[in-house]
Design a protein around this motif. Structure first.
Motif, mmCIF file in Angstrom:
data_model
loop_
_atom_site.group_PDB
_atom_site.id
_atom_site.type_symbol
_atom_site.label_atom_id
_atom_site.label_comp_id
_atom_site.label_asym_id
_atom_site.label_seq_id
_atom_site.Cartn_x
_atom_site.Cartn_y
_atom_site.Cartn_z
ATOM 1 N N UNK A 85 0.829 -1.208 0.000
ATOM 2 C CA UNK A 85 0.000 0.000 0.000
ATOM 3 C C UNK A 85 0.863 1.257 0.000
ATOM 4 N N UNK A 86 2.037 1.191 0.608
ATOM 5 C CA UNK A 86 2.938 2.352 0.652
ATOM 6 C C UNK A 86 3.620 2.619 -0.691
ATOM 7 N N UNK A 87 3.659 1.616 -1.568
ATOM 8 C CA UNK A 87 4.305 1.815 -2.863
ATOM 9 C C UNK A 87 3.489 2.765 -3.731
ATOM 10 N N UNK A 88 4.157 3.645 -4.400
ATOM 11 C CA UNK A 88 3.476 4.573 -5.311
ATOM 12 C C UNK A 88 3.243 3.913 -6.663
ATOM 13 N N UNK A 89 4.217 3.132 -7.127
ATOM 14 C CA UNK A 89 4.110 2.460 -8.420
ATOM 15 C C UNK A 89 3.825 0.987 -8.180
ATOM 16 N N UNK A 90 2.553 0.647 -8.233
ATOM 17 C CA UNK A 90 2.170 -0.754 -8.068
ATOM 18 C C UNK A 90 1.247 -1.126 -9.220
ATOM 19 N N UNK A 91 0.206 -1.892 -8.980
ATOM 20 C CA UNK A 91 -0.646 -2.307 -10.100
ATOM 21 C C UNK A 91 -1.250 -1.097 -10.807
ATOM 22 N N UNK A 92 -1.786 -0.161 -10.041
ATOM 23 C CA UNK A 92 -2.275 1.112 -10.582
ATOM 24 C C UNK A 92 -1.492 2.210 -9.871
ATOM 25 N N UNK A 93 -0.742 3.007 -10.582
ATOM 26 C CA UNK A 93 0.035 4.066 -9.916
ATOM 27 C C UNK A 93 -0.863 4.945 -9.050
ATOM 28 N N UNK A 94 -0.381 5.272 -7.868
ATOM 29 C CA UNK A 94 -1.208 5.993 -6.896
ATOM 30 C C UNK A 94 -1.635 7.371 -7.377
ATOM 31 N N UNK A 95 -0.880 7.957 -8.300
ATOM 32 C CA UNK A 95 -1.241 9.292 -8.769
ATOM 33 C C UNK A 95 -2.229 9.268 -9.937
ATOM 34 N N UNK A 96 -2.755 8.092 -10.281
ATOM 35 C CA UNK A 96 -3.787 8.012 -11.316
ATOM 36 C C UNK A 96 -5.080 8.621 -10.788
ATOM 37 N N UNK A 97 -5.654 9.594 -11.464
ATOM 38 C CA UNK A 97 -6.857 10.246 -10.939
ATOM 39 C C UNK A 97 -7.994 9.248 -10.694
ATOM 40 N N UNK A 98 -8.634 9.407 -9.578
ATOM 41 C CA UNK A 98 -9.857 8.699 -9.181
ATOM 42 C C UNK A 98 -9.643 7.228 -8.813
ATOM 43 N N UNK A 99 -8.746 6.518 -9.473
ATOM 44 C CA UNK A 99 -8.620 5.070 -9.240
ATOM 45 C C UNK A 99 -7.217 4.658 -8.793
ATOM 46 N N UNK A 100 -6.369 5.627 -8.480
ATOM 47 C CA UNK A 100 -4.987 5.291 -8.159
ATOM 48 C C UNK A 100 -4.818 4.423 -6.925
ATOM 49 N N UNK A 101 -5.770 4.476 -5.989
ATOM 50 C CA UNK A 101 -5.668 3.652 -4.776
ATOM 51 C C UNK A 101 -6.589 2.442 -4.818
ATOM 52 N N UNK A 102 -7.201 2.196 -5.983
ATOM 53 C CA UNK A 102 -8.155 1.087 -6.080
ATOM 54 C C UNK A 102 -7.486 -0.251 -5.824
ATOM 55 N N UNK A 103 -6.319 -0.489 -6.404
ATOM 56 C CA UNK A 103 -5.666 -1.779 -6.194
ATOM 57 C C UNK A 103 -5.281 -1.965 -4.730
ATOM 58 N N UNK A 104 -4.882 -0.867 -4.051
ATOM 59 C CA UNK A 104 -4.566 -0.959 -2.628
ATOM 60 C C UNK A 104 -5.812 -1.366 -1.828
ATOM 61 N N UNK A 105 -6.936 -0.722 -2.149
ATOM 62 C CA UNK A 105 -8.179 -1.029 -1.443
ATOM 63 C C UNK A 105 -8.637 -2.458 -1.722
ATOM 64 N N UNK A 106 -8.460 -2.917 -2.962
ATOM 65 C CA UNK A 106 -8.821 -4.302 -3.293
ATOM 66 C C UNK A 106 -7.967 -5.294 -2.517
ATOM 67 N N UNK A 107 -6.670 -5.018 -2.422
ATOM 68 C CA UNK A 107 -5.790 -5.916 -1.678
ATOM 69 C C UNK A 107 -6.212 -5.998 -0.218
ATOM 70 N N UNK A 108 -6.495 -4.853 0.381
ATOM 71 C CA UNK A 108 -6.922 -4.842 1.781
ATOM 72 C C UNK A 108 -8.214 -5.642 1.947
ATOM 73 N N UNK A 109 -9.172 -5.404 1.072
ATOM 74 C CA UNK A 109 -10.464 -6.089 1.213
ATOM 75 C C UNK A 109 -10.341 -7.597 1.013
ATOM 76 N N UNK A 110 -9.639 -8.011 -0.025
ATOM 77 C CA UNK A 110 -9.576 -9.442 -0.349
ATOM 78 C C UNK A 110 -8.689 -10.215 0.618
ATOM 79 N N UNK A 111 -7.705 -9.555 1.220
ATOM 80 C CA UNK A 111 -6.835 -10.219 2.196
ATOM 81 C C UNK A 111 -7.344 -10.063 3.622
#
Length: 209
Positions: free
Chosen positions: A114-140
């Motif tokens: 979650x702390x990584x900026x460049x992961x599945x969806x880069x965190x600076x992507x408008x509107x959805x940049x933290x979506x992959x982080x939120x999905x990881x938290x929810x599914x795990x």
């Protein structure tokens, strides 16, 4: 009857289990590389082996759904999941709560992703940049849900009974206390269901003087 797995927020994100469309994955702000999807799934199943497999089309579906929401609502939905990470950080850092090393490592892996900026969806992507982080938290989340519930109870125990342990009861102190309370509850439960005591027949019968 199938039970809903524990969730970090009230309702799950609408992640389809099967691809719903054909064509390029993530018809939106950024493409999702197959290697990045594979790495995401590898980490997800390292954290929680029973988690579903996530493909690029499923992430695209949730991303489009998120972008159709008002921006404030979409951000609130992501934060409802990511905001729970502060509790996990406190749990791992608490010197009074001895976390099993294997679980501590898995939590650390989640937090590092979650702390990584460049992961599945880069965190600076408008509107959805933290979506992959939120999905990881929810599914795990099922891998930490029970531990977190225990830790919350431990915090209550420490607040209510900590003075008896110099302000720093341990996990073992908490567990022993709860086991003793459970044994007491079982004893009281048995007594309440025993309406009469059977002393056996009277010896010699009754005698009227």
């Amino acid at each position: 009857m199938r039970h809903q797995p524990p969730l970090p927020a009230g309702t799950p994100l609408p992640l389809p289990r099967l691809a719903r469309h054909e064509g390029p994955a993530f018809a939106g702000p950024v493409p999702l590389a197959p290697r990045a999807i594979a790495e995401f799934n590898d980490l997800l199943h390292e954290l929680h082996p029973d988690a579903p497999h996530v493909d690029a089309d499923a992430v695209a579906s949730v991303a489009r759904w998120l972008m159709d929401l008002p921006p404030d609502q979409g951000e609130a939905l992501l934060q409802a999941r990511l905001g729970r990470l502060a509790e996990l950080q406190a749990l791992v850092a608490d010197p009074d709560w001895a976390v099993e090393p294997a679980l501590a490592r898995r939590i650390g892996r989640m937090l590092a992703y979650v702390d990584r900026v460049r992961d599945l969806i880069p965190d600076d992507t408008p509107r959805v940049g933290r979506l992959d982080d939120a999905l990881l938290v929810e599914l795990a989340w099922p891998m930490v849900a029970e531990e977190l519930e225990d830790y919350r109870d431990f915090q209550r125990f420490r607040e209510e009974s900590g003075d008896a342990f110099g302000g720093h009861p341990t996990r073992d102190n908490w567990l022993q206390s709860r086991l003793e309370e459970g044994a007491l509850w079982e004893q009281l439960h048995r007594v309440r269901h025993q309406h009469y005591v059977d002393y056996g027949p009277l010896e010699g019968g009754l005698r009227v003087v």
